[in-house]
Design an enzyme around this catalytic site. Structure first.
Site, PDB file in Angstrom:
ATOM      1  N   CYS A  58       0.853  -1.200   0.000  1.00  0.00           N
ATOM      2  CA  CYS A  58       0.000   0.000   0.000  1.00  0.00           C
ATOM      3  C   CYS A  58       0.887   1.249   0.000  1.00  0.00           C
ATOM      4  CB  CYS A  58      -0.906  -0.009   1.228  1.00  0.00           C
ATOM      5  SG  CYS A  58      -1.993   1.429   1.291  1.00  0.00           S
ATOM      6  N   CYS A 116       0.549   5.027   6.876  1.00  0.00           N
ATOM      7  CA  CYS A 116      -0.056   4.852   8.210  1.00  0.00           C
ATOM      8  C   CYS A 116       0.948   4.129   9.127  1.00  0.00           C
ATOM      9  CB  CYS A 116      -1.349   4.059   8.096  1.00  0.00           C
ATOM     10  SG  CYS A 116      -2.435   4.659   6.775  1.00  0.00           S
ATOM     11  N   CYS A 175       0.644   0.435  10.338  1.00  0.00           N
ATOM     12  CA  CYS A 175       0.157  -0.598   9.421  1.00  0.00           C
ATOM     13  C   CYS A 175       1.262  -1.460   8.793  1.00  0.00           C
ATOM     14  CB  CYS A 175      -0.675   0.035   8.315  1.00  0.00           C
ATOM     15  SG  CYS A 175      -1.478  -1.241   7.305  1.00  0.00           S
ATOM     16  N   CYS A 218     -16.342  -9.133   6.314  1.00  0.00           N
ATOM     17  CA  CYS A 218     -15.701  -7.844   6.007  1.00  0.00           C
ATOM     18  C   CYS A 218     -14.449  -8.083   5.168  1.00  0.00           C
ATOM     19  CB  CYS A 218     -15.281  -7.147   7.291  1.00  0.00           C
ATOM     20  SG  CYS A 218     -16.581  -7.067   8.527  1.00  0.00           S
ATOM     21  N   CYS A 255     -19.382  -6.083   4.291  1.00  0.00           N
ATOM     22  CA  CYS A 255     -18.668  -4.842   4.604  1.00  0.00           C
ATOM     23  C   CYS A 255     -17.377  -4.879   3.798  1.00  0.00           C
ATOM     24  CB  CYS A 255     -18.349  -4.785   6.094  1.00  0.00           C
ATOM     25  SG  CYS A 255     -17.416  -3.321   6.573  1.00  0.00           S
ATOM     26  N   CYS A 314     -19.174   1.976   9.030  1.00  0.00           N
ATOM     27  CA  CYS A 314     -18.375   1.367  10.085  1.00  0.00           C
ATOM     28  C   CYS A 314     -17.155   2.269  10.224  1.00  0.00           C
ATOM     29  CB  CYS A 314     -17.964  -0.055   9.688  1.00  0.00           C
ATOM     30  SG  CYS A 314     -16.788  -0.797  10.843  1.00  0.00           S
ATOM     31  N   ARG A 369     -17.415  -2.205  18.480  1.00  0.00           N
ATOM     32  CA  ARG A 369     -16.688  -3.470  18.273  1.00  0.00           C
ATOM     33  C   ARG A 369     -15.341  -3.489  18.999  1.00  0.00           C
ATOM     34  NH1 ARG A 369     -16.293  -4.142  12.726  1.00  0.00           N
ATOM     35  NH2 ARG A 369     -18.444  -4.811  12.861  1.00  0.00           N
TER      36      ARG A 369
END
Ligand code: SAM
Ligand code: DTB
Ligand code: SF4
Length: 350
Positions: free
Chosen positions: A57, A61, A64, A101, A132, A192, A264
């Site tokens: 990616c 972040c 991550c 998800c 999701c 979400c 969650r």
């Protein structure tokens, strides 16, 4: 005590800080009272995650493992074939999950990728699961396309407070996130949206993160609270862990501020004791990620979660009781029926 849990969108900074400053027992008592006004306190929703496109990616972040900028030893994988996604979803359903998800390590999806994701959404829905996806930033027409494919939820986290955000991500802004969330809402899908704690943020940042979520025009239907999973090679590896009671406080304040949302208990459960998780349920968490993997990191084994639920008298949401559906068989039979139905649905079709 009679708590009137109205869904407010005008929380002031001091009010949220005052909630965080409550004695632990008072905070949990209030959170539990709010929880019981809208939910069965012994029911928890189960969502299963699948990484449909892993690693490489371009975003930065700091938490991550999938960012191309950090050497985490992760093997990048292209978009998963439809049949594999269908098989994983069928297995999740057979295990008792009600939502599937799918996450992709993209900054934002390309239109041609979206076509394949739409096919996945249709296939997963056909199994009788809620769907999701989390694909990064969306343009309005892309949100529209996903809605037309029948997508139920779009996950896009704000991750932290607006003030701390720049310490964690520099390649896209807090406002970019809000824009995507608005597109999702405008397309009529459920949202979400939550964040991560344990990234070195202050208690004030946690309060401001929840304030940003609760003051959205509509509360997200699902609010994931992740504890940072520290992955070697990421800049946040080695960050001092959050005090577990502060984690529970974050869950409790989320519950109070967003009374009708599912909160969650998300990433980080492998590093939590059963007792800490039980406190999170007491604080109003009523959803978990269920299944042995999150996206790229570990999650508790199904059997371990089943045992925890049994010890706490917690029922997975949406589980059909044998008596209620009238077949006269026991619970195990019901699970077998669901497993067989899922397998039939997952069989290669024309
Ligand atoms: N690329 C998309 C995006 O960022 O929106 C979707 C996938 S991304 C992995 C989804 C969310 O997972 C992130 O927003 C973050 O909140 C969470 N996450 C990622 N790595 C994490 C970690 N190490 N610990 C806890 N949560 C994490
Ligand atoms: C969310 O808030 N947490 C999930 C899901 N939404 C996409 C992801 C957690 C990822 C944890 C690190 C990993 O497994 O890669
Ligand atoms: Fe990419 Fe999402 Fe990971 Fe950020 S959180 S690096 S956008 S996969």
């Amino acid at each position: 005590m009679s708590e009137v849990p109205v869904a407010r969108h005008d929380w002031r900074r001091e009010e949220v800080q005052a909630l965080f400053a409550l004695p632990f027992n008072d905070l949990l008592f209030r959170a539990q009272a709010v929880h019981r006004a809208y939910f069965d306190a012994n029911e928890v929703q189960l969502s299963t995650l699948l990484s449909i496109k892993t690693g490489a990616c371009p975003e930065d972040c700091a938490y991550c493992p999938q960012s191309v900028r950090y050497d985490t030893g992760l093997k990048a994988e292209p978009l998963m074939p439809l049949q594999e996604v269908r098989r994983a979803a069928a297995e999740a359903k057979a295990n008792g999950a009600t939502r599937f998800c799918m996450g992709a390590a993209w900054r934002s999806p390309k239109d041609r990728d979206l076509e394949q994701v739409e096919a996945m959404v249709r296939a997963v829905k056909a199994l009788g699961l809620e769907t999701c996806v989390t694909l990064g930033m969306l343009k309005q027409h892309q949100a529209q396309r996903l809605a037309e494919a029948g997508l139920d939820y779009y996950n896009h986290n704000i991750d932290t407070s607006p003030e701390f955000y720049g310490e964690i991500i520099t390649t896209r802004s807090f406002e970019d996130r809000l824009e995507t969330l608005a597109h999702v809402r405008d397309a009529g899908m459920k949202v979400c949206c939550g964040g991560i704690v344990g990234m070195g943020e202050s208690a004030g940042d946690r309060a401001e993160m929840l304030r940003a979520l609760a003051n959205l025009p509509q509360h997200p239907e699902s609010v994931p609270i992740n504890e940072l999973v520290q992955v070697p090679g990421t800049p946040l590896q080695g960050t001092e862990a959050i005090d577990p009671f502060d984690f529970v406080r974050t869950v409790a304040v989320a519950r109070i501020m967003m009374p009708r949302s599912h909160v969650r208990l998300s990433a980080g459960r492998t590093q939590m004791s059963d007792e800490l998780q039980a406190l999170c349920f007491l604080a109003g968490a009523n959803s978990i990620f269920y299944g042995e993997r999150l996206l790229t990191t570990a999650n508790p084994q199904n059997e371990k979660d089943r045992r925890l639920f049994a010890r706490l008298g917690i029922r997975p949401q949406g589980q059909v009781e044998a008596a209620a559906h009238g077949c006269g068989h026991d619970h195990e039979h019901e699970r077998t029926c669901a497993a067989q139905a899922a397998e039939r649905a997952a069989a290669p079709s024309a």
